[in-house]
Design an enzyme around this catalytic site. Structure first.
Site, PDB file in Angstrom:
ATOM      1  N   ASN A   1      68.344 -11.268  41.394  1.00 50.38           N
ATOM      2  CA  ASN A   1      69.808 -11.426  41.331  1.00 50.38           C
ATOM      3  C   ASN A   1      70.170 -12.262  40.104  1.00 50.38           C
ATOM      4  O   ASN A   1      69.302 -12.689  39.361  1.00 50.38           O
ATOM      5  CB  ASN A   1      70.305 -12.069  42.628  1.00 50.38           C
TER       6      ASN A   1
ATOM      7  N   LYS B   1      51.701   0.539  37.807  1.00 50.39           N
ATOM      8  CA  LYS B   1      53.090   0.899  37.538  1.00 50.39           C
ATOM      9  C   LYS B   1      53.411   2.267  38.145  1.00 50.39           C
ATOM     10  O   LYS B   1      52.659   3.229  37.930  1.00 50.39           O
ATOM     11  CB  LYS B   1      53.323   0.930  36.025  1.00 50.39           C
TER      12      LYS B   1
ATOM     13  N   PRO C   1      61.498 -14.048  54.687  1.00 50.12           N
ATOM     14  CA  PRO C   1      61.727 -15.180  55.590  1.00 50.12           C
ATOM     15  C   PRO C   1      62.949 -15.961  55.129  1.00 50.12           C
ATOM     16  O   PRO C   1      63.234 -16.021  53.928  1.00 50.12           O
ATOM     17  CB  PRO C   1      60.456 -16.026  55.411  1.00 50.12           C
ATOM     18  N   ASP C   2      63.671 -16.535  56.084  1.00 51.79           N
ATOM     19  CA  ASP C   2      64.805 -17.393  55.721  1.00 51.79           C
ATOM     20  C   ASP C   2      64.266 -18.821  55.561  1.00 51.79           C
ATOM     21  O   ASP C   2      63.959 -19.505  56.545  1.00 51.79           O
ATOM     22  CB  ASP C   2      65.905 -17.331  56.791  1.00 51.79           C
ATOM     23  N   ILE C   3      64.132 -19.242  54.325  1.00 53.45           N
ATOM     24  CA  ILE C   3      63.492 -20.530  54.010  1.00 53.45           C
ATOM     25  C   ILE C   3      64.273 -21.686  54.638  1.00 53.45           C
ATOM     26  O   ILE C   3      63.723 -22.552  55.316  1.00 53.45           O
ATOM     27  CB  ILE C   3      63.403 -20.703  52.480  1.00 53.45           C
TER      28      ILE C   3
HETATM   29  O1  C5P Z   1      71.502 -15.527  51.342  1.00 52.44           O
HETATM   30  P1  C5P Z   1      72.331 -16.418  52.213  1.00 52.44           P
HETATM   31  O2  C5P Z   1      73.794 -16.272  51.976  1.00 52.44           O
HETATM   32  O3  C5P Z   1      71.936 -16.367  53.675  1.00 52.44           O
HETATM   33  O4  C5P Z   1      71.990 -17.896  51.682  1.00 52.44           O
HETATM   34  C1  C5P Z   1      72.537 -19.016  52.318  1.00 52.44           C
HETATM   35  C2  C5P Z   1      71.614 -20.190  52.133  1.00 52.44           C
HETATM   36  O5  C5P Z   1      70.344 -19.914  52.700  1.00 52.44           O
HETATM   37  C3  C5P Z   1      71.338 -20.613  50.706  1.00 52.44           C
HETATM   38  O6  C5P Z   1      71.338 -22.026  50.695  1.00 52.44           O
HETATM   39  C4  C5P Z   1      69.942 -20.069  50.404  1.00 52.44           C
HETATM   40  O7  C5P Z   1      69.249 -20.923  49.516  1.00 52.44           O
HETATM   41  C5  C5P Z   1      69.294 -20.067  51.764  1.00 52.44           C
HETATM   42  N1  C5P Z   1      68.363 -18.971  51.967  1.00 52.44           N
HETATM   43  C6  C5P Z   1      67.037 -19.212  52.156  1.00 52.44           C
HETATM   44  N2  C5P Z   1      66.156 -18.178  52.393  1.00 52.44           N
HETATM   45  C7  C5P Z   1      66.608 -16.918  52.469  1.00 52.44           C
HETATM   46  C8  C5P Z   1      67.956 -16.639  52.291  1.00 52.44           C
HETATM   47  C9  C5P Z   1      68.806 -17.681  52.024  1.00 52.44           C
HETATM   48  O8  C5P Z   1      66.613 -20.370  52.064  1.00 52.44           O
HETATM   49  N3  C5P Z   1      65.758 -15.944  52.699  1.00 52.44           N
END
Ligand code: C5P
Length: 399
Positions: free
Chosen positions: A211, A289, A306-308
């Site tokens: 992005n 490739k 994963p959502d960190i």
């Molecule tokens: O992408 P999103 O809008 O859910 O991001 C919201 C918050 O979550 C941001 O602070 C982003 O750094 C965090 N995030 C994350 N891991 C992800 C998606 C988002 O830590 N996979």
């Protein structure tokens, strides 16, 4: 701010210019605010202001000589240099600046500056032509580069009749600058971990999903937290920015790398998720490739990353405060509130993106949302916003 100077140990150096008479006022207001002030005069300063005046105002004998056996017996110059929490030289003449820049140590004041571990501040005062002189400007640059803080000079009418830059900054303004310098730093000793920048999710060895995040907001936060006294770890996806001095950098590429780095640094007081993490990654990463014609490139199967931030916020070793960012193109506040509760955050910072806003820009417009309130932090540079975020945080979630 009134309490900051109470019992703080300040050396006030006075050098020989007409503005030296203002030193008396400065000593008086510093002592009134509770500071212990030890005045040190240069030889020339004594022609402008008497030691007796400054002794009476500071309540301490004034020092003016490096080799005065009586004064040295009381407190030697090295001891005095160590005693000081801050040295202010006001006024600082052109000659004083030249001597400091040259690293001289042939009088008490220059020796103290060489021998002190404390911050040194100067308030230059001189004729405008002397200030503009290339030699003075070169000395100024040297002093700033070595970490001396310079206040003024201000512009205006001068004692010699000239008009221009060269007036000493007013004692009141100098006092408030010193209060700022001696104030406790908001995040002294705290550990702060920040994620920043985009992630890259490999499709094959040459292509990736990513992005437009520049990383500027997260890097600005890292600098602001460092300047507020924190030990900062910045976990950064690929950006064009240089890792800030005094910050521990961890470079990562994918969301999985970032998660690994975040969990490895979970022992902290504040975790800030500022990275624009890719929500998805290709299920399979081709080893070679992908070739048009040989493979169907019109479909890439994606799986969720994963959502960190959510993992950090729900972790058994959850940092004391966890905050995140939300970049939304519409209904920003409503979406942010949803993320705040879903990810179990203490607060979320919201910006509207799209139409060239936020991503990659130096300026941003942010709202702060926590369970109690929404605050408009306004439109400002990311550096100013970073400072606002930290002061809002300290107010609502003190570490
Ligand atoms: O992408 P999103 O809008 O859910 O991001 C919201 C918050 O979550 C941001 O602070 C982003 O750094 C965090 N995030 C994350 N891991 C992800 C998606 C988002 O830590 N996979």
């Amino acid at each position: 701010m009134g309490y900051v100077l109470s019992n703080r140990r300040v050396i006030l150096g006075v050098t020989g210019g007409i503005a030296a008479y203002k030193a008396a006022e400065l000593v008086r207001s510093l002592t009134k605010a509770g500071a212990q002030v030890q005045v040190v005069l240069s030889e020339a300063a004594k022609a402008f202001v008497t030691p007796l005046t400054l002794q009476a105002l500071s309540g301490h004998p004034v020092r003016d000589s490096l080799l005065d056996p009586e004064a040295e017996a009381g407190m030697g110059h090295i001891e005095l240099a160590r005693w000081a929490e801050l040295i202010l030289i006001a006024p600082a003449t052109a000659d004083c600046m030249a001597r400091l820049a040259a690293g001289r140590g042939d009088d008490l004041l220059t020796t103290l500056v060489l021998a002190t571990p404390a911050p040194v501040h100067i308030a230059p005062a001189m004729n405008q032509q002397m200030w503009a002189q290339a030699s003075t400007q070169a000395n100024l640059a040297t002093l700033i580069q070595r970490g001396i803080t310079v206040h003024g000079p201000d512009a205006g009418e001068q004692a010699c009749g000239d008009v221009g830059l060269g007036r000493m900054r007013q004692p009141e303004a100098l006092q408030s600058a010193i209060e700022d310098a001696l104030a406790p730093r908001l995040f002294e000793g705290k550990r702060v971990v920040i994620t920043a920048g985009p992630t890259r999710e490999a499709i094959d060895p040459v292509r990736y999903l990513s992005n437009h995040s520049s990383g500027k907001m997260g890097y600005a936060l890292a600098c602001a937290a460092r300047d507020a006294g924190a030990r900062v770890t910045l976990i950064s996806g690929p950006t064009a920015l240089a890792m800030p001095e005094g910050v521990t950098g961890v470079s990562v590429t994918s969301a999985e790398d970032m998660l690994h780095a975040a969990l490895g640094n979970i022992e902290c007081d504040l975790f800030v998720g500022c990275a624009a993490v890719s929500d998805y990654r290709p299920r399979l990463v081709a080893e070679q490739k992908l070739k048009k014609g040989q493979q169907d490139l019109s479909q890439i199967e994606l799986i969720e990353n994963p959502d960190i931030l959510a993992q950090v916020a729900s972790h058994a070793q959850r940092p004391k405060v966890v905050i995140g960012f939300a970049a939304e193109t519409h209904q920003a506040l409503a979406h942010a509130r949803d993320k705040l509760s879903r990810k179990q955050l203490d607060a979320i910072l919201v910006n509207e993106v799209g139409d060239g806003q936020a991503f990659g820009q130096d300026d941003n417009r942010l709202h702060w949302c926590d369970a109690q309130q929404t605050l408009d932090l306004g439109q400002a540079s990311k550096i100013v916003l970073a400072q606002k975020i930290l002061s809002t945080l300290q107010e609502h979630f003190p570490l």
